[in-house]
Design a protein around this motif. Structure first.
Motif, PDB file in Angstrom:
ATOM      1  N   THR A   1      38.169  55.193  25.103  1.00  0.00           N
ATOM      2  CA  THR A   1      37.452  54.005  25.584  1.00  0.00           C
ATOM      3  C   THR A   1      37.078  53.083  24.427  1.00  0.00           C
ATOM      4  O   THR A   1      37.295  51.873  24.495  1.00  0.00           O
ATOM      5  CB  THR A   1      36.177  54.420  26.364  1.00  0.00           C
ATOM      6  N   VAL A   2      36.517  53.661  23.380  1.00  0.00           N
ATOM      7  CA  VAL A   2      36.129  52.849  22.218  1.00  0.00           C
ATOM      8  C   VAL A   2      37.356  52.185  21.605  1.00  0.00           C
ATOM      9  O   VAL A   2      37.331  50.989  21.285  1.00  0.00           O
ATOM     10  CB  VAL A   2      35.381  53.699  21.167  1.00  0.00           C
TER      11      VAL A   2
ATOM     12  N   GLU B   1      38.560  49.298  23.795  1.00  0.00           N
ATOM     13  CA  GLU B   1      37.644  48.156  23.800  1.00  0.00           C
ATOM     14  C   GLU B   1      37.541  47.452  22.453  1.00  0.00           C
ATOM     15  O   GLU B   1      37.344  46.240  22.402  1.00  0.00           O
ATOM     16  CB  GLU B   1      36.233  48.626  24.193  1.00  0.00           C
ATOM     17  N   ARG B   2      37.619  48.198  21.354  1.00  0.00           N
ATOM     18  CA  ARG B   2      37.258  47.652  20.047  1.00  0.00           C
ATOM     19  C   ARG B   2      38.405  47.452  19.063  1.00  0.00           C
ATOM     20  O   ARG B   2      38.177  46.875  18.004  1.00  0.00           O
ATOM     21  CB  ARG B   2      36.235  48.560  19.385  1.00  0.00           C
TER      22      ARG B   2
ATOM     23  N   ARG C   1      28.133  55.976  20.118  1.00  0.00           N
ATOM     24  CA  ARG C   1      28.201  56.210  21.564  1.00  0.00           C
ATOM     25  C   ARG C   1      28.144  57.694  21.912  1.00  0.00           C
ATOM     26  O   ARG C   1      27.682  58.065  22.982  1.00  0.00           O
ATOM     27  CB  ARG C   1      29.482  55.615  22.136  1.00  0.00           C
TER      28      ARG C   1
ATOM     29  N   GLU D   1      31.321  53.359  15.719  1.00  0.00           N
ATOM     30  CA  GLU D   1      31.054  53.082  17.131  1.00  0.00           C
ATOM     31  C   GLU D   1      31.228  54.347  17.972  1.00  0.00           C
ATOM     32  O   GLU D   1      30.435  54.610  18.876  1.00  0.00           O
ATOM     33  CB  GLU D   1      31.974  51.970  17.644  1.00  0.00           C
ATOM     34  N   ILE D   2      32.241  55.139  17.677  1.00  0.00           N
ATOM     35  CA  ILE D   2      32.450  56.403  18.391  1.00  0.00           C
ATOM     36  C   ILE D   2      31.250  57.318  18.170  1.00  0.00           C
ATOM     37  O   ILE D   2      30.715  57.906  19.112  1.00  0.00           O
ATOM     38  CB  ILE D   2      33.757  57.086  17.934  1.00  0.00           C
TER      39      ILE D   2
ATOM     40  N   LEU E   1      35.397  51.562  13.820  1.00  0.00           N
ATOM     41  CA  LEU E   1      35.692  52.291  15.049  1.00  0.00           C
ATOM     42  C   LEU E   1      35.027  53.669  15.046  1.00  0.00           C
ATOM     43  O   LEU E   1      34.442  54.088  16.037  1.00  0.00           O
ATOM     44  CB  LEU E   1      37.203  52.423  15.238  1.00  0.00           C
TER      45      LEU E   1
END
Length: 70
Positions: free
Chosen positions: A37-38, A41-42, A23, A19-20, A16
């Motif tokens: 949001t991440v 979604e994840r 993005r 991914e943060i 996570l």
């Protein structure tokens, strides 16, 4: 070898956070909004997250909790 709950949690949190970070390089939105949001979604099924503010930090941090313990 079976993963412990702690090991699984560390792997998911690492994924996570990566991914943060990925993005955030191209984001035009607020950091808190991006993090939320991440996480929405994840976060895998069976897990919940809890956001909390960190004094002096640019973005909120989060805890990952197994849904059975929440």
């Amino acid at each position: 070898m079976e993963q412990t709950l702690w090991e699984r949690s560390r792997i998911i949190v690492s994924m996570l956070r990566a991914e943060i970070k990925r993005r955030a390089r191209h984001a035009t939105t607020d950091r808190k909004e991006l993090v939320e949001t991440v996480l929405k979604e994840r976060t895998p099924p069976g897990w919940r997250y809890q956001l909390y503010p960190v004094r002096g930090a640019e973005e909120p941090d989060f805890l990952l909790i197994p849904a059975t313990m929440a």
